[in-house]
Design an enzyme around this catalytic site. Structure first.
Site, PDB file in Angstrom:
ATOM      1  N   CYS A  96       0.812  -1.220   0.000  1.00  0.00           N
ATOM      2  CA  CYS A  96       0.000   0.000   0.000  1.00  0.00           C
ATOM      3  C   CYS A  96       0.847   1.273   0.000  1.00  0.00           C
ATOM      4  O   CYS A  96       1.483   1.572  -1.003  1.00  0.00           O
ATOM      5  CB  CYS A  96      -0.949  -0.045   1.176  1.00  0.00           C
ATOM      6  SG  CYS A  96      -2.383   0.978   0.914  1.00  0.00           S
ATOM      7  N   HIS A 193      -2.895  -5.903   2.800  1.00  0.00           N
ATOM      8  CA  HIS A 193      -2.515  -5.890   4.227  1.00  0.00           C
ATOM      9  C   HIS A 193      -2.969  -7.204   4.867  1.00  0.00           C
ATOM     10  O   HIS A 193      -3.437  -8.107   4.179  1.00  0.00           O
ATOM     11  CB  HIS A 193      -3.268  -4.746   4.931  1.00  0.00           C
ATOM     12  CG  HIS A 193      -2.875  -3.374   4.510  1.00  0.00           C
ATOM     13  ND1 HIS A 193      -1.721  -2.739   4.906  1.00  0.00           N
ATOM     14  CD2 HIS A 193      -3.536  -2.484   3.729  1.00  0.00           C
ATOM     15  CE1 HIS A 193      -1.680  -1.520   4.386  1.00  0.00           C
ATOM     16  NE2 HIS A 193      -2.763  -1.325   3.677  1.00  0.00           N
TER      17      HIS A 193
HETATM   18  N1  GLN Z   1      -2.419   6.902   2.067  1.00  0.00           N
HETATM   19  C1  GLN Z   1      -2.480   5.848   1.060  1.00  0.00           C
HETATM   20  C2  GLN Z   1      -3.898   5.615   0.518  1.00  0.00           C
HETATM   21  O1  GLN Z   1      -4.860   5.874   1.195  1.00  0.00           O
HETATM   22  C3  GLN Z   1      -1.934   4.535   1.627  1.00  0.00           C
HETATM   23  C4  GLN Z   1      -2.783   3.973   2.750  1.00  0.00           C
HETATM   24  C5  GLN Z   1      -2.262   2.645   3.266  1.00  0.00           C
HETATM   25  O2  GLN Z   1      -1.047   2.395   3.309  1.00  0.00           O
HETATM   26  N2  GLN Z   1      -3.194   1.769   3.690  1.00  0.00           N
HETATM   27  O3  GLN Z   1      -4.022   5.123  -0.605  1.00  0.00           O
END
Ligand code: GLN
Length: 242
Positions: A96, A193
């Site tokens: 992510c 994740h």
């Molecule tokens: N800020 C980024 C997004 O919302 C990454 C978020 C995350 O790592 N879950 O796409």
């Protein structure tokens, strides 16, 4: 009897570590130690000096925009070392927010564009859509992978980018082109994740095998583990969320 040693470079674990991402580092460490491989976890964060050849695997987790803003400035100072290692075949798993900063750039809603270090030929732009939920993909190398995603950034593959896999269920890179993640050499970026690796043991072992092969210059067969629990977690969640 210790025969091999691996150092896991945990990139910005103090700033970029959400939705269970540290579990990936724990899974890599345990799966290596269960094979009598000695593992050191090296935290790498803002201001740390990184030289090529120091790390045998990299992990880079997800984080909120605020953390990404801090990390984006610092990771430029580590870009050459990380990219030199990746070109040599050192494996990397990024999730992510980490994945986004390994592309060309991440354009958040508020604030300036965050330059990435261009490991992956992708770019990311914030969107009004919150892409959240369980995700299942089909990949060439690992079969099905299952995880959990929560992002608003939409990642687009450019001409030289190869997706990690194809969406079976969930949003993936951008919720439109059915692609998820990106793979370049032995480096992987994705939105999964969870933690990802405990319920995708095939991917975890692939990262370990690539790391050993790159470090010791030979293919090293990993001893088979009793993955009954991991396989149950993988198969149950893949079936349920497909
Ligand atoms: N800020 C980024 C997004 O919302 C990454 C978020 C995350 O790592 N879950 O796409």
């Amino acid at each position: 009897m210790i025969t091999y040693q691996l150092t896991i470079g945990y990139l910005y674990g103090d700033l970029m570590n959400i939705y269970g991402d540290t579990g990936n580092v724990i899974a890599l460490k345990k799966r290596a130690e269960w094979r009598d491989i000695e593992v050191t976890i090296k935290q790498i964060s803002v201001g740390d000096h990184l030289k090529p050849g120091e790390m045998d695997i990299y992990f880079f987790g997800g984080g909120q925009d605020q953390s990404q803003d801090i990390v984006a400035k610092d990771i430029q100072t580590k870009a050459d070392a990380i990219k030199e290692d990746i070109e040599k075949g050192v494996p990397l798993l990024s999730i992510c927010g980490g994945y986004q900063l390994l592309g060309a750039y991440y354009q958040p809603f508020n604030g300036p564009k965050l330059e990435g270090i261009k490991v992956f030929d992708v770019y990311t732009e914030a969107s009004h859509d919150r892409m959240i939920g369980n995700i299942v993909i089909e990949t060439k190398e690992f079969g099905k992978l299952v995880g959990f995603e929560n992002h608003s950034g939409k990642t687009y593959l450019r001409k030289d980018a190869r997706p990690l896999g194809k969406i079976i269920s969930g949003f993936g890179n951008n919720g439109m082109d059915k692609s998820e993640g990106c793979i370049y050499n032995n480096a992987i970026g994705c939105y999964m994740h969870g933690s990802l690796l405990p319920k995708n043991p095939k991917l975890a072992d692939w990262l370990l095998e690539k790391s050993l092969e790159t470090k010791y210059g030979e293919k090293i067969e990993l001893k088979k583990l009793d993955d009954d629990l991991e396989d149950k977690a993988h198969n149950t969640s893949t079936k349920k969320f497909s």
